[in-house]
Design a protein around this motif. Structure first.
Motif, short mmCIF file in Angstrom:
data_model
loop_
_atom_site.label_atom_id
_atom_site.label_comp_id
_atom_site.label_asym_id
_atom_site.label_seq_id
_atom_site.Cartn_x
_atom_site.Cartn_y
_atom_site.Cartn_z
N LEU A 99 0.58 -26.48 -8.37
CA LEU A 99 0.01 -26.27 -9.06
C LEU A 99 0.47 -27.38 -9.99
O LEU A 99 1.65 -27.28 -10.69
N VAL A 100 -0.02 -28.65 -10.17
CA VAL A 100 0.26 -29.76 -10.59
C VAL A 100 -0.36 -30.00 -12.04
O VAL A 100 -1.82 -30.17 -12.11
N THR A 101 0.53 -29.92 -13.26
CA THR A 101 -0.38 -29.95 -14.68
C THR A 101 -0.40 -31.13 -14.82
O THR A 101 0.77 -31.28 -15.92
N LEU A 102 -1.08 -31.68 -15.20
CA LEU A 102 -1.12 -32.77 -16.05
C LEU A 102 -1.43 -32.50 -17.55
O LEU A 102 -2.65 -32.24 -17.72
N GLU A 103 -0.98 -32.88 -18.13
CA GLU A 103 -1.19 -32.88 -20.29
C GLU A 103 -1.86 -34.52 -19.89
O GLU A 103 -1.50 -35.57 -19.94
N THR A 104 -3.05 -34.21 -20.93
CA THR A 104 -3.91 -35.13 -21.02
C THR A 104 -4.00 -35.95 -22.63
O THR A 104 -4.37 -34.55 -23.39
N LYS A 105 -3.88 -36.44 -22.88
CA LYS A 105 -4.79 -37.06 -24.66
C LYS A 105 -5.74 -37.99 -24.42
O LYS A 105 -5.48 -38.94 -24.23
N LEU A 106 -6.50 -38.02 -24.51
CA LEU A 106 -7.68 -38.40 -24.80
C LEU A 106 -8.22 -38.53 -27.00
O LEU A 106 -9.19 -38.50 -26.68
N GLY A 107 -7.21 -40.24 -27.25
CA GLY A 107 -7.78 -40.12 -29.04
C GLY A 107 -6.90 -38.99 -29.25
O GLY A 107 -5.86 -39.11 -28.67
N GLU A 108 -7.21 -38.35 -30.02
CA GLU A 108 -7.68 -37.34 -30.71
C GLU A 108 -7.13 -35.90 -29.88
O GLU A 108 -6.64 -35.03 -30.47
N VAL A 109 -7.23 -35.51 -28.84
CA VAL A 109 -8.05 -35.07 -28.85
C VAL A 109 -7.59 -34.74 -27.36
O VAL A 109 -6.68 -35.81 -25.83
N GLU A 110 -6.49 -33.74 -27.22
CA GLU A 110 -6.00 -33.46 -26.24
C GLU A 110 -5.90 -31.96 -25.43
O GLU A 110 -6.96 -31.27 -25.96
#
Length: 342
Positions: free
Chosen positions: A199-210
């Motif tokens: 399982l590859v977990t990718l932390e993602t942030k779009l603007g202020e949304v995480e």
């Protein structure tokens, strides 16, 4: 290391105990300092630390490419990076994700089997709102995707899969394809619950949304290339890719270079005064050349081919018969014979 006592030492110990000088409780076994690792046979480790590290490196490249793709597509600040790479059972993965969510079933051609790309609902609805002209803040309501929302996410996931192919290029020519999108994890049973997955977990942030994106790859899918997931193969592949790229660039540059191609009928030594006296219609006799003999076709100053003269339409031409390797071999043998005679 265990020390072996001699018979005299054993006798002395027994005498001391019988005499009351020493109590048997004083003789305690030495503490076991060995490191013991707990092994769960229900969850056998399928991936070595080196393989996990290689998978992490591959998907760091995938994260960088996805960051660029999301930023360009959404016209907003985006950031994706690898948070962790773990191995667990498929059942544990299914239980760890929310319902509803966005589950994309990915065909991992030419590998057999499927993988799953799970996108957190917060990220999903942030992407949808941004593409629909909103601010990208997302929505707090959790609902299944409508047909229009699903179509929008399909287009975004297809773009992301192009980055996945590039990230895996040094290991295999992966051609991932989107199968279908599910919102309920129970409908995405691609392997038995007890099978191991990475399982590859990718932390993602779009603007202020995480949020998180999870890429789940079953061991059965990745097993045929498990030997390639090593640091040695990875770096050697990178060097080969760089070498091939340089070679292709060199070939491309050389393909535009002009070079003289000359069909040589024969040679003769002529005084310069005779050359200056040549006029149209004069005949130059070439020695050791007969009618029907082949010519030498020179590339630059190298003899490369044997050819015959001819005509195509109104133009003089030559027909290539063979390479000059055999001719050079015969000339070398004749020269060797002459040296031996001398």
């Amino acid at each position: 290391m265990t020390e072996v006592l001699s018979q005299d030492e054993i006798d002395q110990l027994l005498t001391a105990i019988n005499a009351g000088d020493t109590e048997p409780e004083d003789f305690k076994p030495a503490a076991d300092t060995r490191k013991i690792k707990i092994y769960d046979f229900k969850r056998p480790d399928k991936f070595s630390k080196e393989q996990i590290r290689t998978i992490s490196i591959m998907h760091e490249t995938f994260a960088r490419l996805t960051t660029t793709a999301l930023s360009a597509q959404l016209r907003s600040m985006a950031h994706v990076h690898v948070a962790s790479v773990d191995q667990l059972t498929y059942e544990e993965f299914i239980r760890s994700i929310p319902t509803p969510t966005t589950l994309a079933v990915i065909n991992m051609d030419p590998l057999k089997g499927n993988a799953i790309l799970e996108i957190d609902p917060a990220i999903t609805f942030s992407i949808i709102e941004r593409l629909f002209g909103g601010t990208g803040e997302g929505t707090k309501s959790q609902h299944e995707l409508t047909d229009i929302e699903a179509a929008v996410m399909e287009g975004m996931i297809v773009r992301i899969l192009g980055n996945l192919r590039e990230a895996w290029a040094q290991v295999i020519d992966l051609r991932p394809r989107l199968g279908q999108i599910e919102t309920n994890p129970q409908f995405a049973q691609i392997v038995p619950p007890t099978d191991m997955v990475v399982l590859v977990t990718l932390e993602t942030k779009l603007g202020e949304v995480e949020g998180m994106m999870n890429f789940c790859i079953p061991y059965l899918t990745i097993e045929p290339i498990i030997g390639k997931l090593s640091a040695q193969f990875w770096y050697s592949s990178a060097r080969r890719a760089a070498t091939n790229e340089n070679l292709n660039t060199l070939k491309e540059k050389l393909s535009t270079v002009d070079i003289d191609v000359v069909a040589e009928i024969g040679r003769i030594q002529v005084p310069i005064k005779d050359v200056l006296a040549l006029r149209a219609g004069d005949v130059v006799r070439l020695y050791n050349v007969k009618v029907g003999d082949t010519f030498s076709l020179n590339i630059g100053n190298k003899k490369k081919y044997l050819c015959r003269p001819g005509v195509i339409g109104k133009k003089i031409a030559v027909q290539i018969i063979s390479k000059t390797e055999e001719l050079e071999k015969e000339e070398f043998e004749e020269l060797t014979t002459e040296e031996e005679e001398l």
